[in-house]
Design a protein around this motif. Structure first.
Motif, PDB file in Angstrom:
ATOM      1  N   PHE A  52       0.799  -1.227   0.000  1.00  7.52           N
ATOM      2  CA  PHE A  52       0.000   0.000   0.000  1.00  7.52           C
ATOM      3  C   PHE A  52       0.834   1.282   0.000  1.00  7.52           C
ATOM      4  CE2 PHE A  52      -3.130  -3.139   1.287  1.00  7.52           C
ATOM      5  CZ  PHE A  52      -4.207  -2.785   0.478  1.00  7.52           C
ATOM      6  N   PRO A  53       1.897   1.402   0.810  1.00  7.89           N
ATOM      7  CA  PRO A  53       2.743   2.597   0.683  1.00  7.89           C
ATOM      8  C   PRO A  53       3.437   2.682  -0.680  1.00  7.89           C
ATOM      9  CG  PRO A  53       3.092   1.562   2.808  1.00  7.89           C
ATOM     10  CD  PRO A  53       2.285   0.605   1.989  1.00  7.89           C
ATOM     11  N   ALA A  54       3.805   1.526  -1.241  1.00  6.76           N
ATOM     12  CA  ALA A  54       4.412   1.526  -2.575  1.00  6.76           C
ATOM     13  C   ALA A  54       3.406   2.016  -3.607  1.00  6.76           C
ATOM     14  CB  ALA A  54       4.898   0.112  -2.921  1.00  6.76           C
ATOM     15  N   TYR A  55       2.186   1.579  -3.475  1.00 11.71           N
ATOM     16  CA  TYR A  55       1.100   2.020  -4.356  1.00 11.71           C
ATOM     17  C   TYR A  55       0.877   3.526  -4.212  1.00 11.71           C
ATOM     18  CZ  TYR A  55      -3.815   2.504  -5.863  1.00 11.71           C
ATOM     19  OH  TYR A  55      -5.001   2.908  -6.448  1.00 11.71           O
ATOM     20  N   SER A  56       0.957   4.038  -2.991  1.00 11.80           N
ATOM     21  CA  SER A  56       0.825   5.482  -2.775  1.00 11.80           C
ATOM     22  C   SER A  56       1.850   6.254  -3.595  1.00 11.80           C
ATOM     23  CB  SER A  56       0.998   5.832  -1.287  1.00 11.80           C
ATOM     24  OG  SER A  56      -0.093   5.399  -0.516  1.00 11.80           O
ATOM     25  N   TYR A  57       3.078   5.749  -3.614  1.00  8.67           N
ATOM     26  CA  TYR A  57       4.122   6.449  -4.367  1.00  8.67           C
ATOM     27  C   TYR A  57       3.851   6.382  -5.867  1.00  8.67           C
ATOM     28  CZ  TYR A  57       8.610   7.908  -6.202  1.00  8.67           C
ATOM     29  OH  TYR A  57       9.587   8.578  -6.905  1.00  8.67           O
ATOM     30  N   ALA A  58       3.397   5.232  -6.348  1.00 11.12           N
ATOM     31  CA  ALA A  58       3.079   5.099  -7.774  1.00 11.12           C
ATOM     32  C   ALA A  58       1.963   6.066  -8.172  1.00 11.12           C
ATOM     33  CB  ALA A  58       2.666   3.661  -8.088  1.00 11.12           C
ATOM     34  N   MET A  59       0.949   6.208  -7.319  1.00 15.06           N
ATOM     35  CA  MET A  59      -0.141   7.130  -7.609  1.00 15.06           C
ATOM     36  C   MET A  59       0.344   8.577  -7.575  1.00 15.06           C
ATOM     37  SD  MET A  59      -2.642   5.258  -8.426  1.00 15.06           S
ATOM     38  CE  MET A  59      -4.021   6.424  -8.447  1.00 15.06           C
ATOM     39  N   GLU A  60       1.296   8.869  -6.703  1.00 11.80           N
ATOM     40  CA  GLU A  60       1.894  10.208  -6.671  1.00 11.80           C
ATOM     41  C   GLU A  60       2.567  10.521  -8.002  1.00 11.80           C
ATOM     42  OE1 GLU A  60       5.658  12.369  -4.432  1.00 11.80           O
ATOM     43  OE2 GLU A  60       4.475  10.912  -3.295  1.00 11.80           O
ATOM     44  N   LEU A  61       3.238   9.535  -8.571  1.00 16.08           N
ATOM     45  CA  LEU A  61       3.902   9.732  -9.860  1.00 16.08           C
ATOM     46  C   LEU A  61       2.902  10.002 -10.980  1.00 16.08           C
ATOM     47  CD1 LEU A  61       6.667   6.959  -9.693  1.00 16.08           C
ATOM     48  CD2 LEU A  61       6.960   9.428  -9.383  1.00 16.08           C
ATOM     49  N   GLN A 114       6.233   5.309   4.651  1.00 15.52           N
ATOM     50  CA  GLN A 114       6.645   5.310   3.255  1.00 15.52           C
ATOM     51  C   GLN A 114       7.658   4.213   2.981  1.00 15.52           C
ATOM     52  OE1 GLN A 114       8.139   9.085   1.959  1.00 15.52           O
ATOM     53  NE2 GLN A 114       6.247  10.178   2.381  1.00 15.52           N
ATOM     54  N   VAL A 115       7.715   3.802   1.724  1.00 14.29           N
ATOM     55  CA  VAL A 115       8.722   2.818   1.333  1.00 14.29           C
ATOM     56  C   VAL A 115      10.077   3.506   1.229  1.00 14.29           C
ATOM     57  CG1 VAL A 115       7.101   1.303   0.153  1.00 14.29           C
ATOM     58  CG2 VAL A 115       8.170   3.175  -1.111  1.00 14.29           C
ATOM     59  N   SER A 116      11.130   2.718   1.106  1.00 17.86           N
ATOM     60  CA  SER A 116      12.491   3.250   1.068  1.00 17.86           C
ATOM     61  C   SER A 116      12.746   4.047  -0.206  1.00 17.86           C
ATOM     62  CB  SER A 116      13.491   2.091   1.146  1.00 17.86           C
ATOM     63  OG  SER A 116      13.408   1.294  -0.018  1.00 17.86           O
ATOM     64  N   ASP A 117      13.746   4.918  -0.134  1.00 17.49           N
ATOM     65  CA  ASP A 117      14.129   5.684  -1.318  1.00 17.49           C
ATOM     66  C   ASP A 117      14.591   4.753  -2.442  1.00 17.49           C
ATOM     67  OD1 ASP A 117      13.533   8.061  -0.076  1.00 17.49           O
ATOM     68  OD2 ASP A 117      15.600   8.477   0.538  1.00 17.49           O
ATOM     69  N   LYS A 118      15.229   3.654  -2.070  1.00 13.62           N
ATOM     70  CA  LYS A 118      15.691   2.696  -3.074  1.00 13.62           C
ATOM     71  C   LYS A 118      14.510   2.122  -3.859  1.00 13.62           C
ATOM     72  CE  LYS A 118      18.462  -1.537  -3.622  1.00 13.62           C
ATOM     73  NZ  LYS A 118      17.450  -2.265  -4.406  1.00 13.62           N
ATOM     74  N   LEU A 119      13.455   1.745  -3.141  1.00 13.01           N
ATOM     75  CA  LEU A 119      12.302   1.186  -3.826  1.00 13.01           C
ATOM     76  C   LEU A 119      11.584   2.259  -4.644  1.00 13.01           C
ATOM     77  CD1 LEU A 119      10.614  -1.284  -4.436  1.00 13.01           C
ATOM     78  CD2 LEU A 119       9.214  -0.785  -2.427  1.00 13.01           C
ATOM     79  N   LYS A 120      11.562   3.484  -4.141  1.00 13.63           N
ATOM     80  CA  LYS A 120      10.968   4.570  -4.923  1.00 13.63           C
ATOM     81  C   LYS A 120      11.675   4.716  -6.266  1.00 13.63           C
ATOM     82  CE  LYS A 120       9.117   7.457  -1.190  1.00 13.63           C
ATOM     83  NZ  LYS A 120       9.191   8.771  -0.526  1.00 13.63           N
TER      84      LYS A 120
END
Length: 295
Positions: A253-262, A276-282
């Protein structure tokens, strides 16, 4: 009401909220707009990807109303009403206040394991009192109980139960072999990993949350359902799965949040206790979304 839901893809919408758990309306509207532009045949508001179980009670009817207004009758809207008793589900249905939706979606009670007889009783009672058509959500990973063929065969006969969302491909194939369902009962297949195989088998009504963060690939995958391009379908699904598999590396879910932000749909699509997920995963998510041409 529609006789049967159209073939195509049905996104389980994410629900963008702020730090206080309140809906971020502009992000929600943009997400819905992207899905409609991609050709979605309908939407599920506040399903699993929409974090229904963690939505504030005060926000619940507001989110459903905003979804109905944003969709503006262009496609059917279903709303999640999952809870642990018929009366609690009815509280959610009452909160919808006669909104113009196609139906409500409910799992079996999920606090503890429920017997087949209990599942039958739950949906039978719900179907009798719900003002909306009821769609069964077969989610054993959460509900601890599966919808078996015997249970479904019984529930399908009830006039106010209009469909099922399930990842159990064997259950769907068994229904098909026995020439069921008939009439206005719709089956939504939610086994993302085998959507291409399901389409080849003629199962062309698919529902998942990953569609919302991959609008381009979702559009390409489903744009020619009358004469499906098998190679294109499998290629697009591989792209969607590549992104999903990245989400699984840490926390979906936090990873999905970042994808939606993009995609320009900012907000917390994850429960308030998640981080939030790690900067590496972002970086990996960004690279993947670039490579599959979503950004």
């Amino acid at each position: 009401m529609l006789k049967m839901m159209k073939e195509g893809f049905y996104p389980a919408l994410g629900t963008p909220t702020d730090s206080e758990g309140k809906l971020i309306t502009n992000s929600f509207n943009k997400e819905i707009g992207q899905m409609l532009e991609a050709g979605a045949s309908g939407v599920l508001c506040m399903g699993s990807m929409g974090k229904m179980a963690t939505i504030r009670n005060t926000e619940y009817p507001k989110i459903a109303k905003q979804c109905v207004e944003a969709v503006s009758k262009r496609v059917p809207v279903m709303v999640g009403v999952m809870d642990c008793s018929v009366n609690r589900v009815l509280d959610r249905i009452d909160a919808l206040d006669k909104m113009g939706i196609e139906g409500v979606v409910a799992t079996a009670p999920y606090y503890s394991k429920v017997s087949d007889e209990g599942i039958k009783n739950f949906f039978t009672m719900l179907s009798k009192v719900s003002r909306y058509p009821v769609y069964i959500y077969d989610l054993p990973s959460v509900a601890q109980s599966s919808i078996t063929g015997e249970v479904l065969n019984s529930l399908m006969k009830l006039p106010n139960i209009k469909g099922i969302k399930t990842a159990n491909l064997n259950l769907i194939l068994d229904l098909s072999r026995n020439n069921m369902p008939e009439g206005d009962f719709s089956i939504f297949y939610s086994g993302l990993d085998s959507f291409d195989a399901a389409i080849k088998l003629g199962i062309k009504r698919n529902l998942d949350g990953m569609f919302t963060c991959t609008p381009r690939n979702s559009k390409l995958m489903y744009e020619n359902m009358k004469e499906p391009d098998r190679e294109q379908i499998s290629g697009c699904l591989n792209n969607i799965l590549a992104l999903r598999n990245l989400f699984l590396k840490e926390n979906v879910f936090p990873a999905y949040s970042y994808a939606m932000e993009l995609l320009g749909c900012t907000g917390n699509y994850h429960p308030d206790y998640d981080r939030q997920v790690s900067d590496k995963l972002k970086e990996e998510i960004y690279g993947c979304m670039k490579s599959i041409k979503e950004i």
